[in-house]
Design a protein around this motif. Structure first.
Motif, PDB file in Angstrom:
ATOM      1  N   ALA A  70       0.796  -1.227   0.000  1.00 37.77           N
ATOM      2  CA  ALA A  70       0.000   0.000   0.000  1.00 37.77           C
ATOM      3  C   ALA A  70       0.828   1.277   0.000  1.00 37.77           C
ATOM      4  O   ALA A  70       0.470   2.247  -0.666  1.00 37.77           O
ATOM      5  CB  ALA A  70      -0.948  -0.003   1.193  1.00 37.77           C
ATOM      6  N   ASP A  71       1.931   1.313   0.711  1.00 33.83           N
ATOM      7  CA  ASP A  71       2.683   2.569   0.828  1.00 33.83           C
ATOM      8  C   ASP A  71       3.539   2.882  -0.395  1.00 33.83           C
ATOM      9  O   ASP A  71       4.202   3.913  -0.442  1.00 33.83           O
ATOM     10  CB  ASP A  71       3.524   2.584   2.092  1.00 33.83           C
ATOM     11  CG  ASP A  71       4.577   1.489   2.111  1.00 33.83           C
ATOM     12  OD1 ASP A  71       4.484   0.555   1.303  1.00 33.83           O
ATOM     13  OD2 ASP A  71       5.490   1.579   2.962  1.00 33.83           O
ATOM     14  N   ARG A  72       3.540   2.051  -1.416  1.00 35.77           N
ATOM     15  CA  ARG A  72       4.317   2.312  -2.632  1.00 35.77           C
ATOM     16  C   ARG A  72       3.578   3.221  -3.618  1.00 35.77           C
ATOM     17  O   ARG A  72       4.167   3.745  -4.550  1.00 35.77           O
ATOM     18  CB  ARG A  72       4.668   1.003  -3.340  1.00 35.77           C
ATOM     19  CG  ARG A  72       5.479   0.046  -2.513  1.00 35.77           C
ATOM     20  CD  ARG A  72       6.963   0.374  -2.597  1.00 35.77           C
ATOM     21  NE  ARG A  72       7.752  -0.451  -1.720  1.00 35.77           N
ATOM     22  CZ  ARG A  72       8.308  -1.597  -2.058  1.00 35.77           C
ATOM     23  NH1 ARG A  72       8.146  -2.081  -3.262  1.00 35.77           N
ATOM     24  NH2 ARG A  72       9.035  -2.257  -1.185  1.00 35.77           N
ATOM     25  N   GLY A  73       2.287   3.404  -3.419  1.00 36.38           N
ATOM     26  CA  GLY A  73       1.489   4.216  -4.334  1.00 36.38           C
ATOM     27  C   GLY A  73       1.938   5.661  -4.403  1.00 36.38           C
ATOM     28  O   GLY A  73       2.002   6.248  -5.489  1.00 36.38           O
ATOM     29  N   PHE A  81      -3.484   2.333 -12.461  1.00 37.61           N
ATOM     30  CA  PHE A  81      -2.425   1.510 -11.885  1.00 37.61           C
ATOM     31  C   PHE A  81      -2.225   1.850 -10.410  1.00 37.61           C
ATOM     32  O   PHE A  81      -2.046   0.969  -9.571  1.00 37.61           O
ATOM     33  CB  PHE A  81      -1.121   1.703 -12.666  1.00 37.61           C
ATOM     34  CG  PHE A  81      -0.081   0.660 -12.359  1.00 37.61           C
ATOM     35  CD1 PHE A  81      -0.093  -0.558 -13.010  1.00 37.61           C
ATOM     36  CD2 PHE A  81       0.890   0.895 -11.405  1.00 37.61           C
ATOM     37  CE1 PHE A  81       0.855  -1.537 -12.719  1.00 37.61           C
ATOM     38  CE2 PHE A  81       1.846  -0.073 -11.110  1.00 37.61           C
ATOM     39  CZ  PHE A  81       1.825  -1.289 -11.766  1.00 37.61           C
ATOM     40  N   LEU A  82      -2.298   3.151 -10.092  1.00 41.06           N
ATOM     41  CA  LEU A  82      -2.149   3.602  -8.702  1.00 41.06           C
ATOM     42  C   LEU A  82      -3.211   2.991  -7.803  1.00 41.06           C
ATOM     43  O   LEU A  82      -2.904   2.550  -6.692  1.00 41.06           O
ATOM     44  CB  LEU A  82      -2.231   5.133  -8.658  1.00 41.06           C
ATOM     45  CG  LEU A  82      -2.117   5.789  -7.294  1.00 41.06           C
ATOM     46  CD1 LEU A  82      -0.743   5.544  -6.686  1.00 41.06           C
ATOM     47  CD2 LEU A  82      -2.389   7.291  -7.413  1.00 41.06           C
ATOM     48  N   THR A  83      -4.451   2.911  -8.288  1.00 35.69           N
ATOM     49  CA  THR A  83      -5.504   2.315  -7.471  1.00 35.69           C
ATOM     50  C   THR A  83      -5.311   0.800  -7.329  1.00 35.69           C
ATOM     51  O   THR A  83      -5.796   0.223  -6.360  1.00 35.69           O
ATOM     52  CB  THR A  83      -6.915   2.603  -8.048  1.00 35.69           C
ATOM     53  OG1 THR A  83      -6.987   2.059  -9.368  1.00 35.69           O
ATOM     54  CG2 THR A  83      -7.198   4.085  -8.049  1.00 35.69           C
ATOM     55  N   CYS A  84      -4.614   0.178  -8.259  1.00 33.63           N
ATOM     56  CA  CYS A  84      -4.376  -1.259  -8.184  1.00 33.63           C
ATOM     57  C   CYS A  84      -3.233  -1.620  -7.231  1.00 33.63           C
ATOM     58  O   CYS A  84      -3.205  -2.727  -6.702  1.00 33.63           O
ATOM     59  CB  CYS A  84      -4.037  -1.815  -9.567  1.00 33.63           C
ATOM     60  SG  CYS A  84      -5.412  -1.764 -10.719  1.00 33.63           S
ATOM     61  N   ILE A  85      -2.301  -0.703  -7.008  1.00 32.99           N
ATOM     62  CA  ILE A  85      -1.105  -1.022  -6.220  1.00 32.99           C
ATOM     63  C   ILE A  85      -1.434  -1.628  -4.858  1.00 32.99           C
ATOM     64  O   ILE A  85      -0.907  -2.685  -4.510  1.00 32.99           O
ATOM     65  CB  ILE A  85      -0.163   0.200  -6.105  1.00 32.99           C
ATOM     66  CG1 ILE A  85       0.516   0.436  -7.463  1.00 32.99           C
ATOM     67  CG2 ILE A  85       0.890   0.002  -5.013  1.00 32.99           C
ATOM     68  CD1 ILE A  85       1.384   1.679  -7.508  1.00 32.99           C
ATOM     69  N   PRO A  86      -2.317  -1.024  -4.061  1.00 34.03           N
ATOM     70  CA  PRO A  86      -2.538  -1.612  -2.727  1.00 34.03           C
ATOM     71  C   PRO A  86      -3.300  -2.939  -2.733  1.00 34.03           C
ATOM     72  O   PRO A  86      -3.198  -3.715  -1.791  1.00 34.03           O
ATOM     73  CB  PRO A  86      -3.359  -0.567  -1.973  1.00 34.03           C
ATOM     74  CG  PRO A  86      -3.630   0.540  -2.898  1.00 34.03           C
ATOM     75  CD  PRO A  86      -3.021   0.223  -4.226  1.00 34.03           C
ATOM     76  N   PHE A  87      -4.049  -3.205  -3.798  1.00 29.40           N
ATOM     77  CA  PHE A  87      -4.938  -4.362  -3.793  1.00 29.40           C
ATOM     78  C   PHE A  87      -4.469  -5.553  -4.616  1.00 29.40           C
ATOM     79  O   PHE A  87      -4.853  -6.680  -4.357  1.00 29.40           O
ATOM     80  CB  PHE A  87      -6.322  -3.938  -4.312  1.00 29.40           C
ATOM     81  CG  PHE A  87      -6.888  -2.770  -3.564  1.00 29.40           C
ATOM     82  CD1 PHE A  87      -7.275  -2.891  -2.233  1.00 29.40           C
ATOM     83  CD2 PHE A  87      -6.992  -1.526  -4.173  1.00 29.40           C
ATOM     84  CE1 PHE A  87      -7.785  -1.802  -1.551  1.00 29.40           C
ATOM     85  CE2 PHE A  87      -7.481  -0.441  -3.491  1.00 29.40           C
ATOM     86  CZ  PHE A  87      -7.877  -0.585  -2.175  1.00 29.40           C
ATOM     87  N   ALA A  88      -3.659  -5.300  -5.625  1.00 23.86           N
ATOM     88  CA  ALA A  88      -3.255  -6.377  -6.540  1.00 23.86           C
ATOM     89  C   ALA A  88      -2.049  -7.119  -5.985  1.00 23.86           C
ATOM     90  O   ALA A  88      -1.331  -6.636  -5.117  1.00 23.86           O
ATOM     91  CB  ALA A  88      -2.926  -5.796  -7.907  1.00 23.86           C
ATOM     92  N   SER A  89      -1.825  -8.281  -6.520  1.00 20.84           N
ATOM     93  CA  SER A  89      -0.623  -9.044  -6.179  1.00 20.84           C
ATOM     94  C   SER A  89      -0.022  -9.574  -7.470  1.00 20.84           C
ATOM     95  O   SER A  89      -0.697  -9.706  -8.475  1.00 20.84           O
ATOM     96  CB  SER A  89      -0.942 -10.197  -5.230  1.00 20.84           C
ATOM     97  OG  SER A  89      -1.832 -11.096  -5.847  1.00 20.84           O
ATOM     98  N   THR A  90       1.281  -9.856  -7.430  1.00 21.92           N
ATOM     99  CA  THR A  90       1.962 -10.330  -8.633  1.00 21.92           C
ATOM    100  C   THR A  90       1.691 -11.778  -8.895  1.00 21.92           C
ATOM    101  O   THR A  90       1.273 -12.534  -8.082  1.00 21.92           O
ATOM    102  CB  THR A  90       3.479 -10.115  -8.526  1.00 21.92           C
ATOM    103  OG1 THR A  90       3.959 -10.778  -7.361  1.00 21.92           O
ATOM    104  CG2 THR A  90       3.793  -8.636  -8.486  1.00 21.92           C
TER     105      THR A  90
END
Length: 163
Positions: free
Chosen positions: A83-86, A154-163
């Motif tokens: 989450a904090d990478r956004g 992409f910013l909204t996906c950062i905290p919720f998505a996983s690789t």
């Protein structure tokens, strides 16, 4: 073996493709300007052949957007789910694009105000400077509007998505 190259690894083939896509867009704009302002220059947009410089310029924009999306994912895929990478992602994009765009808009508005004595409406100035949807005083800013839409997605996906 890892299918997707490691972040930080140079992707020379992708960079070459990006360069070719950018070149088609540049050639499109050169032809557009020459055919409008240089007498006797052929207008390739009127050519019936389907793969002229004119048409390749449109494809170059689309291809460039696809490659940019891949590169953003490649560089930031390890940020997904953190989450904090956004904020870092957003700030890098903002400072890479907005300062120069704001300077260009201010210079054009200064010219329109003091040189041409026909300043642009403040709503158009703001829409252009922030790359918001709407009328633009610098035509090519439409592409930054779409770029920002992608970045925000992409910013909204950062905290919720996983690789």
């Amino acid at each position: 073996a890892e299918v997707i190259p490691r972040p930080g690894k140079r992707l020379d083939g992708v960079q070459i493709c990006r360069g070719l896509a950018a070149l088609t867009v540049v050639l499109y704009h050169i032809n557009l300007q020459c055919s409008a302002f240089v007498p006797g220059t052929p207008d390739l947009s009127a050519n019936p052949w389907p793969w002229t410089v004119h048409r390749l310029g449109f494809l170059g924009v689309d291809f460039f957007f696809v490659l940019s999306g891949f590169i953003i994912y490649h560089i930031h895929r390890r940020d997904l789910g953190v989450a904090d990478r956004g904020s870092t992602f957003f700030l890098k994009r903002f400072f890479r694009i907005q300062p120069l765009l704001i300077i260009i808009v201010l210079l054009k508005q200064a010219y329109l105000t003091f040189g041409a004595h026909d300043p642009e409406d403040w709503k158009v100035v703001l829409s252009t400077a922030l790359a918001l949807p709407g009328d633009k005083m610098v035509g090519v800013v439409w592409s930054l509007t779409f770029e920002w839409m992608f970045y925000l997605f992409f910013l909204t996906c950062i905290p919720f998505a996983s690789t």
